[in-house]
Scaffold this active site. Sequence first.
Site, PDB file in Angstrom:
ATOM      1  N   SER A 149       0.854  -1.063   0.010  1.00  0.00           N
ATOM      2  CA  SER A 149      -0.063  -0.121  -0.096  1.00  0.00           C
ATOM      3  C   SER A 149       0.927   1.326   0.030  1.00  0.00           C
ATOM      4  O   SER A 149       2.036   1.187   0.627  1.00  0.00           O
ATOM      5  CB  SER A 149      -0.827  -0.017   1.206  1.00  0.00           C
ATOM      6  OG  SER A 149      -1.655   1.242   1.506  1.00  0.00           O
ATOM      7  N   TYR A 162      -1.783  -0.626  10.631  1.00  0.00           N
ATOM      8  CA  TYR A 162      -1.865  -1.154   9.061  1.00  0.00           C
ATOM      9  C   TYR A 162      -0.680  -0.766   8.262  1.00  0.00           C
ATOM     10  O   TYR A 162      -0.229  -1.605   7.510  1.00  0.00           O
ATOM     11  CB  TYR A 162      -3.161  -0.579   8.459  1.00  0.00           C
ATOM     12  CG  TYR A 162      -3.571  -0.636   7.068  1.00  0.00           C
ATOM     13  CD1 TYR A 162      -4.098  -1.808   7.005  1.00  0.00           C
ATOM     14  CD2 TYR A 162      -2.990   0.406   6.346  1.00  0.00           C
ATOM     15  CE1 TYR A 162      -4.276  -2.036   5.443  1.00  0.00           C
ATOM     16  CE2 TYR A 162      -3.408   0.203   4.838  1.00  0.00           C
ATOM     17  CZ  TYR A 162      -3.908  -1.109   4.491  1.00  0.00           C
ATOM     18  OH  TYR A 162      -4.323  -1.062   3.072  1.00  0.00           O
ATOM     19  N   ALA A 163      -0.230   0.542   8.382  1.00  0.00           N
ATOM     20  CA  ALA A 163       0.876   0.883   7.828  1.00  0.00           C
ATOM     21  C   ALA A 163       1.982   0.148   7.893  1.00  0.00           C
ATOM     22  O   ALA A 163       3.114  -0.192   7.059  1.00  0.00           O
ATOM     23  CB  ALA A 163       1.284   2.384   7.910  1.00  0.00           C
ATOM     24  N   ALA A 164       2.436  -0.231   9.086  1.00  0.00           N
ATOM     25  CA  ALA A 164       3.442  -1.058   9.618  1.00  0.00           C
ATOM     26  C   ALA A 164       3.498  -2.550   9.087  1.00  0.00           C
ATOM     27  O   ALA A 164       4.431  -2.960   8.273  1.00  0.00           O
ATOM     28  CB  ALA A 164       3.724  -1.225  11.208  1.00  0.00           C
ATOM     29  N   LYS A 166       1.959  -3.207   6.160  1.00  0.00           N
ATOM     30  CA  LYS A 166       2.012  -3.031   4.520  1.00  0.00           C
ATOM     31  C   LYS A 166       3.748  -2.388   4.171  1.00  0.00           C
ATOM     32  O   LYS A 166       4.215  -3.124   3.166  1.00  0.00           O
ATOM     33  CB  LYS A 166       1.242  -1.994   4.243  1.00  0.00           C
ATOM     34  CG  LYS A 166      -0.079  -2.199   4.034  1.00  0.00           C
ATOM     35  CD  LYS A 166      -0.451  -3.588   3.103  1.00  0.00           C
ATOM     36  CE  LYS A 166      -2.020  -3.794   2.989  1.00  0.00           C
ATOM     37  NZ  LYS A 166      -2.142  -4.753   2.106  1.00  0.00           N
ATOM     38  N   ILE A 195      -8.521   3.169  -3.326  1.00  0.00           N
ATOM     39  CA  ILE A 195      -9.256   2.376  -4.587  1.00  0.00           C
ATOM     40  C   ILE A 195     -10.694   2.071  -3.856  1.00  0.00           C
ATOM     41  O   ILE A 195     -10.954   1.644  -2.594  1.00  0.00           O
ATOM     42  CB  ILE A 195      -8.523   0.990  -4.772  1.00  0.00           C
ATOM     43  CG1 ILE A 195      -6.914   1.382  -5.020  1.00  0.00           C
ATOM     44  CG2 ILE A 195      -9.188   0.236  -5.771  1.00  0.00           C
ATOM     45  CD1 ILE A 195      -6.733   2.290  -6.273  1.00  0.00           C
TER      46      ILE A 195
END
Length: 271
Positions: A149, A162-164, A166, A195
């Site tokens: 992402s 979540y970022a970690a 990804k 998206i």
Amino acid sequence: MQNYRQLFDLTGKVAVVLGAASGIGQASAHALGSLGAHVVCADRDAEGAEATARDITESGQGSAEWRATDAADGTHIAALAEHTLVTHGRVDIAVATPALNIRKLIVDYTDDEFDQVMNLNLKGAFHFMRQFGVPMMKQGKGSLVLCSSMRAVTIEPGLGIYAASKAGIEQMVKGFASEVGSHGVRVNAVMPSIIETRLTAPLKERREIYDTYAAHTVFNRWGQPSEVGAAVAFLASDAASYISGSSLSVDGGWTAIDGPPTGLTQTRAST
């Protein structure tokens, strides 16, 4: 002279798509099938996976089957790999897209919520790469495509965990690519921005957020799953034969610009 059209042709290839019931996974399955691959559509949502496989087959553009598979369960992923190898004798392409986001500040996260996100997003990707990487190494070829992402490289409050996960996928892709390249196996990722999928549906319902996120792209719009599916198909194909260890941004320019465009336009002075 190189036949460039043939480089994108997946006729005769066996592809597995985990997360094929909806969103980016579904679009990836459709893209691979339309280019000639036989697609094993896998998802925890068995009805959705079956529907995707049926759509591919009934469209007349490809062939497909389906399997019920929990992307957060390593034994399920192992069973999916075994089924594919027993049934087809090989696996040429393997794509994994499932993800979970619990949007909360880090200080508000519970241990259980942290584990849910990491077990599906990061550990699930690990199991997928391992289970499909081994047979690809043995056969001396194959293409793995994971879904990272743009949150792997840019962040906002509430998306830290979540970022970690990804960012972890992006780094695992690089690491695994370095380990399997000598066996003829390629490993890459796509990095979508905003998206229109089931995961982002709650944001889409809030018009002010929808418009704000759209404005972060150079096109002032959200992306469609098919636009990511096309990128997945490219990375899976021989057209990307010299690409490995990469994360391809499919983000509408989000990470290329410093925040939303200002709206200023360039004028040319007349003389």
